[in-house]
Every structure is written in C-alpha cells, then in structure tokens.
Design a protein around this motif. Structure first.
Motif, mmCIF file in Angstrom:
data_model
loop_
_atom_site.group_PDB
_atom_site.id
_atom_site.type_symbol
_atom_site.label_atom_id
_atom_site.label_comp_id
_atom_site.label_asym_id
_atom_site.label_seq_id
_atom_site.Cartn_x
_atom_site.Cartn_y
_atom_site.Cartn_z
ATOM 1 N N GLY A 162 0.790 -1.208 0.000
ATOM 2 C CA GLY A 162 0.000 0.000 0.000
ATOM 3 C C GLY A 162 0.826 1.263 0.000
ATOM 4 N N ASP A 163 0.237 2.318 0.548
ATOM 5 C CA ASP A 163 0.853 3.637 0.551
ATOM 6 C C ASP A 163 2.069 3.693 1.454
ATOM 7 O OD1 ASP A 163 -1.075 4.601 -1.176
ATOM 8 O OD2 ASP A 163 -2.423 5.141 0.465
ATOM 9 N N PRO A 164 2.972 4.649 1.171
ATOM 10 C CA PRO A 164 4.124 4.831 2.056
ATOM 11 C C PRO A 164 3.669 5.175 3.471
ATOM 12 C CG PRO A 164 4.411 6.074 0.028
ATOM 13 C CD PRO A 164 3.008 5.545 0.022
ATOM 14 N N MET A 165 4.497 4.837 4.442
ATOM 15 C CA MET A 165 4.155 5.159 5.826
ATOM 16 C C MET A 165 4.100 6.673 5.989
ATOM 17 S SD MET A 165 7.755 4.117 7.638
ATOM 18 C CE MET A 165 8.246 2.847 6.502
ATOM 19 N N ALA A 166 3.189 7.118 6.845
ATOM 20 C CA ALA A 166 3.008 8.550 7.045
ATOM 21 C C ALA A 166 4.262 9.185 7.646
ATOM 22 C CB ALA A 166 1.807 8.800 7.950
ATOM 23 N N ASP A 167 4.876 8.513 8.592
ATOM 24 C CA ASP A 167 6.050 9.059 9.259
ATOM 25 C C ASP A 167 7.107 7.956 9.402
ATOM 26 O OD1 ASP A 167 7.908 10.409 10.740
ATOM 27 O OD2 ASP A 167 6.662 10.584 12.537
ATOM 28 N N LEU A 175 13.422 4.874 10.731
ATOM 29 C CA LEU A 175 14.745 5.503 10.659
ATOM 30 C C LEU A 175 15.469 5.419 11.996
ATOM 31 C CD1 LEU A 175 13.958 8.523 8.343
ATOM 32 C CD2 LEU A 175 15.359 6.514 7.813
ATOM 33 N N ALA A 176 14.712 5.404 13.097
ATOM 34 C CA ALA A 176 15.340 5.186 14.407
ATOM 35 C C ALA A 176 15.950 3.784 14.456
ATOM 36 C CB ALA A 176 14.315 5.377 15.529
ATOM 37 N N ALA A 177 15.255 2.813 13.854
ATOM 38 C CA ALA A 177 15.803 1.453 13.788
ATOM 39 C C ALA A 177 17.073 1.435 12.943
ATOM 40 C CB ALA A 177 14.763 0.489 13.212
ATOM 41 N N VAL A 178 17.096 2.208 11.865
ATOM 42 C CA VAL A 178 18.310 2.322 11.044
ATOM 43 C C VAL A 178 19.454 2.843 11.900
ATOM 44 C CG1 VAL A 178 19.386 3.570 9.115
ATOM 45 C CG2 VAL A 178 17.108 2.591 8.845
ATOM 46 N N GLY A 179 19.168 3.867 12.700
ATOM 47 C CA GLY A 179 20.197 4.433 13.570
ATOM 48 C C GLY A 179 20.718 3.441 14.602
ATOM 49 N N ARG A 180 19.806 2.674 15.196
ATOM 50 C CA ARG A 180 20.226 1.674 16.185
ATOM 51 C C ARG A 180 21.045 0.566 15.527
ATOM 52 N NH1 ARG A 180 15.165 2.819 17.939
ATOM 53 N NH2 ARG A 180 14.235 0.943 17.075
ATOM 54 N N ARG A 223 10.861 4.106 -0.927
ATOM 55 C CA ARG A 223 9.422 4.122 -0.619
ATOM 56 C C ARG A 223 8.916 5.535 -0.321
ATOM 57 N NH1 ARG A 223 5.070 1.259 -1.494
ATOM 58 N NH2 ARG A 223 3.809 0.870 0.315
ATOM 59 N N GLN A 224 9.766 6.369 0.312
ATOM 60 C CA GLN A 224 9.351 7.700 0.756
ATOM 61 C C GLN A 224 9.845 8.816 -0.164
ATOM 62 O OE1 GLN A 224 7.086 6.424 3.208
ATOM 63 N NE2 GLN A 224 7.560 8.352 4.136
ATOM 64 N N ASN A 225 10.456 8.481 -1.277
ATOM 65 C CA ASN A 225 11.008 9.462 -2.209
ATOM 66 C C ASN A 225 12.139 10.272 -1.573
ATOM 67 O OD1 ASN A 225 11.227 10.560 -4.762
ATOM 68 N ND2 ASN A 225 9.787 12.208 -4.318
ATOM 69 N N TRP A 226 12.976 9.601 -0.844
ATOM 70 C CA TRP A 226 14.204 10.130 -0.256
ATOM 71 C C TRP A 226 14.035 11.440 0.522
ATOM 72 C CZ3 TRP A 226 18.070 7.021 0.497
ATOM 73 C CH2 TRP A 226 18.188 5.886 -0.319
ATOM 74 N N PRO A 227 13.299 11.386 1.657
ATOM 75 C CA PRO A 227 13.236 12.580 2.505
ATOM 76 C C PRO A 227 14.624 12.873 3.094
ATOM 77 C CG PRO A 227 12.287 10.705 3.662
ATOM 78 C CD PRO A 227 12.569 10.255 2.239
ATOM 79 N N ASP A 228 14.843 14.102 3.541
ATOM 80 C CA ASP A 228 16.150 14.495 4.079
ATOM 81 C C ASP A 228 16.599 13.595 5.223
ATOM 82 O OD1 ASP A 228 16.312 16.531 2.238
ATOM 83 O OD2 ASP A 228 15.612 18.088 3.633
#
Length: 149
Positions: free
Chosen positions: A77-82, A87-92, A115-120
C-alpha cells in the motif's frame, strides 16, 4: 558457501533468532557480490512459507536487490506517514557497529528512501552509514545513490 534455500535453512536451524538474521544477512551480502547468485535464493525462499518469504525480504534488503524489494513493497500500500520509527531502527542498527546490523541498516534506509522518495532524514541516515566502522557497510552505503527510485 551457501547458495540454495535448502542450504541456508539447514544452516539456520540450530541458531537463535538474532544469529539467524545475521547469518541470512551476511550470506545475502556475499551472494550479491557474485553476479546473479542471490536471485535464485530469493526466488526459492519466496516460493515457500511466510517465514521463508521473510528471510527472502531480509536477504533482498542486505543483498540490495532493489527489483525484488520493489515487487514486494508494491504489495504493502501507501508509504508510511512518518518514517521516524523505521529511521530510528536504522540508527540503532548502524550504531551497533557490526557487519550484519550495518548491512541491515543500509538495506532498510534504502528501502525507506525509495518508498518515501528520499526525505532528508532518510538521506542523512544513509550518509551517516558511510562512516560505519565496517568497510563493507561503508561500501554499501556509498553504492546507494540517494534520490534514485
């Protein structure tokens, strides 16, 4: 070296969960380094039960098989809203300092970015992984072209 789904599943059987994930990630990364060697494993795992399909997704993430991931992400389905929690999991994972966790971090950051079109925030997470202590993780992070979907 493991190259078939059966070989991988036999190797994973005696391992605890975290070790199974690490072993799958490292195996996928090594197979991806051999041109065309990862795809047969992904196809074979995908043809099995849900557990094996999840292993295929993990292997595709760490093996950077974008086509495989894109085909599977289209089912969700749609990309996650937030993407903050992901990204916190990526950091951990990146902060762990290990090879398998770092490769998972790169794969997850890449999947979120696409999936999110590369947000900052996603681009920044990937740039941070380019300073990871493991050379293979740094190489995978540098190989990812931010902004390409």
């Amino acid at each position: 070296m493991i190259s078939t789904a059966d070989d991988l599943l036999v190797a994973l059987e005696p391992l605890p969960h975290a070790a199974r994930l690490r072993h799958t990630a490292v195996t996928a990364h090594r197979l991806a380094a051999r041109d065309g060697a990862l795809r047969p494993l992904l196809t074979a795992l995908d043809a099995r039960a849900p557990y094996e399909r999840r292993l295929a997704a993990l292997a595709a993430l760490t093996g950077r098989d974008i086509e495989h991931l894109a085909a599977r992400l289209g089912d969700y389905g749609d990309p996650m809203a937030d993407p903050a929690a992901a990204l916190a999991a990526v950091g951990r994972l990146g902060g762990d300092g290990g090879l398998a966790a770092g490769l998972l971090a790169v794969g997850l950051a890449t999947a979120i970015g696409i999936r999110q079109n590369w947000p900052d925030s996603c681009s920044a997470a990937l740039v941070a992984l380019r300073r990871h202590p493991e050379p293979e993780v740094r190489e995978a992070a540098y190989a990812t072209v931010v902004g390409e979907s």
